[in-house]
Enzyme design. Structure first.
Site, short mmCIF file in Angstrom:
data_model
loop_
_atom_site.label_atom_id
_atom_site.label_comp_id
_atom_site.label_asym_id
_atom_site.label_seq_id
_atom_site.Cartn_x
_atom_site.Cartn_y
_atom_site.Cartn_z
N CYS A 112 6.50 -3.21 0.43
CA CYS A 112 6.44 -2.47 1.70
C CYS A 112 5.71 -3.24 2.81
O CYS A 112 5.79 -2.88 3.97
CB CYS A 112 5.81 -1.11 1.50
SG CYS A 112 6.65 -0.16 0.23
N HIS A 238 3.76 1.58 8.29
CA HIS A 238 4.73 1.78 7.21
C HIS A 238 4.87 3.28 6.93
O HIS A 238 3.87 3.99 6.74
CB HIS A 238 4.27 1.02 5.96
CG HIS A 238 5.05 1.36 4.74
ND1 HIS A 238 6.41 1.34 4.71
CD2 HIS A 238 4.64 1.76 3.49
CE1 HIS A 238 6.83 1.70 3.50
NE2 HIS A 238 5.78 1.96 2.75
N ASN A 268 10.78 6.75 2.57
CA ASN A 268 10.14 5.43 2.49
C ASN A 268 11.21 4.38 2.18
O ASN A 268 11.73 4.33 1.07
CB ASN A 268 9.08 5.49 1.38
CG ASN A 268 8.35 4.19 1.18
OD1 ASN A 268 8.78 3.14 1.68
ND2 ASN A 268 7.25 4.23 0.45
O1 UT7 Z 1 5.02 2.42 -0.12
C1 UT7 Z 1 4.08 3.05 -0.94
C2 UT7 Z 1 4.84 3.99 -1.85
N1 UT7 Z 1 4.08 4.99 -2.51
C3 UT7 Z 1 3.52 6.05 -1.90
O2 UT7 Z 1 3.50 6.21 -0.71
C4 UT7 Z 1 2.90 7.09 -2.81
C5 UT7 Z 1 1.64 7.68 -2.29
N2 UT7 Z 1 1.35 8.90 -3.02
C6 UT7 Z 1 1.89 10.08 -2.64
O3 UT7 Z 1 2.60 10.13 -1.65
C7 UT7 Z 1 1.55 11.31 -3.46
O4 UT7 Z 1 0.66 10.96 -4.50
C8 UT7 Z 1 2.80 12.02 -4.05
C9 UT7 Z 1 3.60 12.65 -2.91
C10 UT7 Z 1 3.66 11.04 -4.83
C11 UT7 Z 1 2.34 13.16 -4.99
O5 UT7 Z 1 1.50 14.05 -4.29
P1 UT7 Z 1 0.16 14.56 -4.99
O6 UT7 Z 1 -0.48 15.47 -4.02
O7 UT7 Z 1 -0.62 13.34 -5.40
O8 UT7 Z 1 0.70 15.39 -6.21
P2 UT7 Z 1 0.38 15.23 -7.77
O9 UT7 Z 1 1.02 14.01 -8.32
O10 UT7 Z 1 -1.09 15.41 -7.99
O11 UT7 Z 1 1.10 16.50 -8.35
C12 UT7 Z 1 0.66 17.84 -8.05
C13 UT7 Z 1 1.54 18.80 -8.82
C14 UT7 Z 1 1.70 18.43 -10.29
O12 UT7 Z 1 1.80 19.64 -11.01
P3 UT7 Z 1 0.51 20.23 -11.80
O13 UT7 Z 1 0.12 19.16 -12.77
O14 UT7 Z 1 -0.50 20.49 -10.75
O15 UT7 Z 1 1.07 21.47 -12.44
C15 UT7 Z 1 3.03 17.72 -10.35
O16 UT7 Z 1 3.64 17.80 -11.61
O17 UT7 Z 1 2.87 18.77 -8.28
C16 UT7 Z 1 3.82 18.46 -9.31
N3 UT7 Z 1 4.91 17.67 -8.73
C17 UT7 Z 1 5.95 18.20 -8.09
N4 UT7 Z 1 6.29 19.49 -7.86
C18 UT7 Z 1 7.43 19.72 -7.18
C19 UT7 Z 1 5.02 16.31 -8.66
N5 UT7 Z 1 6.15 15.97 -8.03
C20 UT7 Z 1 6.74 17.13 -7.66
C21 UT7 Z 1 7.92 17.44 -6.97
N6 UT7 Z 1 8.23 18.73 -6.74
N7 UT7 Z 1 8.75 16.47 -6.49
#
Ligand code: UT7
Length: 314
Positions: A112, A238, A268
């Site tokens: 990225c 980005h 992204n």
């Molecule tokens: O160019 C760089 C590329 N990478 C990035 O930009 C990634 C940067 N990180 C992020 O954008 C965030 O970490 C994410 C958007 C990927 C995830 O957000 P988060 O607030 O860190 O969520 P999390 O992984 O802590 O998940 C929270 C909950 C979990 O459920 P439990 O364990 O609380 O029951 C996940 O299983 O949300 C669940 N979850 C979803 N629910 C609905 C994870 N993905 C999804 C989904 N839809 N797509």
């Protein structure tokens, strides 16, 4: 000698995949995706839409915008981490497609941060007198590298390409400073093994890295240009996640009005996000000649970078 952007162009696949369509593939929903990422839709490449074809279309548009001919291009650098073909490189395919017969062509992969690193390379080569102008491109078809059964990653990524045409200018114009870096020790948090095929990511670790490292890097570029955060008119960052952009803006104490975003439409697109956004802003007349911009990319590697530039186009 410095470089100035003299033309911009972009190319996006036609097909739009909405959050609602994703909810038919994995256990997710529009509300969750919008709230956690700001993304509402992304483009998905169809048949004939490849890293090389999108890059070529973006380059043709950038050249048209600059009023320059392909035969006069000295250097083409394509940044991509999703090339469908290893050989010949994407830049040589662009050369062939657009007829840039005398250009030197090669690819660069810094995920990225790739567009920014490619822009820095063009700056260095032009500054060293190795060439007079360059096409700098970010082009990605990430949909081929995404595991469409993994809701943690498939919601984030999209396909597209953006390009800028740059040429040499006086030292005090155009690109004013660069700060960049890499941290290979943390490479595991965002990776893709071509044999296994899919992008894997520790989302929280990437989030933490971006919100800490990027503001620091921008501050360093600002200091080198002898400017403060308040002196900048547009922060072209980005487009990974709206919450990352908001956090960076907060750390720099700049209002979100100075942090344009289009990630709601495209998600992204890795190295394509910055040039696609720049092209949109330019075509909408957002930037005025003489305004100050910060461009900043960050991502897998880990890699990060920022530059300060003055916008030199009318
Ligand atoms: O160019 C760089 C590329 N990478 C990035 O930009 C990634 C940067 N990180 C992020 O954008 C965030 O970490 C994410 C958007 C990927 C995830 O957000 P988060 O607030 O860190 O969520 P999390 O992984 O802590 O998940 C929270 C909950 C979990 O459920 P439990 O364990 O609380 O029951 C996940 O299983 O949300 C669940 N979850 C979803 N629910 C609905 C994870 N993905 C999804 C989904 N839809 N797509």
């Amino acid at each position: 000698m410095s470089i100035r952007i003299a033309g911009t162009g972009s190319a996006l696949p036609e097909y739009v995949r909405s959050n609602d369509e994703l909810a038919t593939l994995v256990d997710t929903n529009d509300e969750w995706i919008r709230e956690r990422t700001g993304i509402a839709a992304r483009r998905i490449a169809g048949e004939g839409e490849t890293v090389a074809s999108l890059a070529s279309a973006a380059c043709e548009r950038a050249l048209m915008d600059a009023g320059r001919n392909a035969e006069d291009v000295d250097l083409i650098i394509v940044s991509s981490c999703s090339a469908e073909q290893l050989l010949p490189c994407m830049a040589c395919q662009v050369q062939k497609n657009i007829g840039a017969t005398k250009a030197v062509c090669y690819d660069l992969n810094a995920a990225c941060s790739g567009f920014l690193f490619a822009l820095n390379s063009a700056y260095a080569y032009i500054n060293a007198g190795l060439c007079k102008n360059a096409l700098v491109v970010g082009s990605e078809v990430l949909s081929k590298l995404v595991d469409w059964s993994d809701r943690g990653t498939c919601i984030l990524f999209g396909d597209g390409a953006g390009a800028v045409y740059v040429e040499g200018c006086e030292e005090d114009k155009g690109m004013q400073s660069i700060a960049w870096g890499s941290d290979g020790m943390k490479g595991d948090v965002l990776s893709c093994n071509t044999r296994e095929g899919f992008i894997t990511m520790d989302g929280k670790a990437v989030y933490k890295f971006a919100t800490r490292q990027v503001p620091e890097c921008i501050e360093e570029a600002l200091a080198k240009a002898k400017l403060t955060a308040a002196d900048i008119d547009h922060y072209v960052l980005h487009q990974a996640n709206i919450r990352i952009l908001e956090s960076i803006a907060k750390r720099l104490s700049v209002p979100m009005e100075k942090v344009p975003h289009n990630l709601e439409h495209y998600g992204n697109m890795s190295s394509a996000t910055i040039p696609v956004l720049l092209d949109e802003m330019h075509k909408c007349g957002t930037m005025k000649k003489g305004q100050k911009l910060v461009l900043s990319g960050f991502g897998a590697g880990l890699t990060y970078g920022a530059c300060v530039m003055t916008w030199e186009m009318d």
